[in-house]
Design a protein around this motif. Structure first.
Motif, PDB file in Angstrom:
ATOM      1  N   ILE A 121      -5.290  -8.244  -5.178  1.00  0.00           N
ATOM      2  CA  ILE A 121      -7.065  -8.492  -4.437  1.00  0.00           C
ATOM      3  C   ILE A 121      -6.413 -10.048  -3.228  1.00  0.00           C
ATOM      4  N   GLY A 125      -6.364  -1.140  -1.036  1.00  0.00           N
ATOM      5  CA  GLY A 125      -7.266  -2.460  -1.532  1.00  0.00           C
ATOM      6  C   GLY A 125      -7.174  -3.516  -0.348  1.00  0.00           C
ATOM      7  N   GLU A 126      -7.044  -4.418  -1.067  1.00  0.00           N
ATOM      8  CA  GLU A 126      -7.683  -5.762  -0.319  1.00  0.00           C
ATOM      9  C   GLU A 126      -6.393  -6.659   0.534  1.00  0.00           C
ATOM     10  N   THR A 170      -9.093  -3.122  -6.364  1.00  0.00           N
ATOM     11  CA  THR A 170     -10.038  -3.727  -4.569  1.00  0.00           C
ATOM     12  C   THR A 170     -11.252  -3.873  -5.398  1.00  0.00           C
ATOM     13  N   TYR A 206     -13.357   1.110  -5.390  1.00  0.00           N
ATOM     14  CA  TYR A 206     -12.802   2.281  -4.825  1.00  0.00           C
ATOM     15  C   TYR A 206     -13.437   3.259  -3.694  1.00  0.00           C
TER      16      TYR A 206
END
Length: 259
Positions: A50, A96-97, A124, A127
């Motif tokens: 993250i 994702g981040e 993340t 989701y």
């Protein structure tokens, strides 16, 4: 292991070793200070994708733990390095981040949902079913499937949360395609981390709180391993595994004098 050479470099997991639910584990600050003062190469590793290394540096600093950003190695960074060597200048659809998207941008990847080379799944907080559906269709259309790590759950104050491995299983069920997991226990993450600090497995140690990721990854990378009992693995759990850590200690505090 009496025939091992002295430990000259240290790799350590973060959650369950240095911190637990956002609180430093007693002895973590002393251990990190000893590492910094010794001048020995070290890395703090995490399968969590993250955050960027700079984000994690800031978060740890607020807890009173001082780890330079260059001493933090995430599964997102390992994934980006893997892709840069395997398929430089590619394209990817990412779930994702910032930790993952920043790492991919830094190697020159283009993030797109139009015929990408790869679908890359990371951690993340939220989701999205829509994003997972898109990932399934892109993989069925020919995109290759990569995941940052196989952890099925992650910790939170309220209890376990579904993590990358669990979502990867859902996508695999829908596509019939298994992802390539880059993070622990894949020894690739350990070896790329060792390379990043110019260390060698024969003179390095891995500290972790999980038998199935930290200890296994260290073992397969040829490192000495230390299991701490401040995280997910208890002493009673160890015999369930067909392998053992080199050393078992109560906490990171027990390792300060070894640096």
């Amino acid at each position: 292991m009496a025939d091992r050479r002295p430990i000259e470099s240290w790799l350590t997991d973060m959650d369950g070793v240095l911190i637990h639910e956002g609180v430093p584990i007693p002895g973590a600050d002393a251990f990190l200070k000893k590492l910094r003062d010794s001048g020995k190469p070290f890395l703090v590793l995490t399968n969590n994708s993250i955050y960027t290394a700079r984000d994690l540096h800031a978060r740890l600093t607020r807890m009173g733990l001082h780890v330079p950003a260059e001493n933090i190695w995430t599964s997102a960074l390992a994934t980006a390095q893997f892709l840069d060597k395997q398929h430089p200048g590619g394209t990817a659809y990412v779930i994702g981040e910032a930790g993952l998207t920043t790492a991919l941008h830094d190697i020159g990847y283009v993030l797109t949902d139009s015929e990408p080379d790869f679908v890359i799944l990371g951690e993340t907080r939220t989701y999205s079913f829509e994003a997972m559906t898109r990932a399934v269709r892109l993989i069925n259309g020919g995109a290759r499937f990569i995941a940052t790590n196989p952890d099925e759950t992650g910790p939170s104050a309220e209890g376990a949360l579904p993590a990358t491995g669990a979502v990867a299983a859902l996508i695999t069920k829908a596509t019939g395609k298994e992802p390539y997991f880059v993070g622990k226990p894949n020894p690739l993450m350990m070896r790329t981390g060792l390379n990043a600090i110019g260390a060698h497995s024969e003179t390095s140690a891995m500290i972790g709180d999980r038998m199935d990721t930290d200890v296994l990854a260290g073992l397969e990378a040829g490192m000495e391993t230390f299991l701490v009992l401040t995280g997910l693995t208890g002493r009673a759990d160890i015999d369930r595994y067909p392998y053992r850590p080199t050393n078992i200690v109560d906490s990171i505090a027990d390792l300060v004098d070894l640096v």
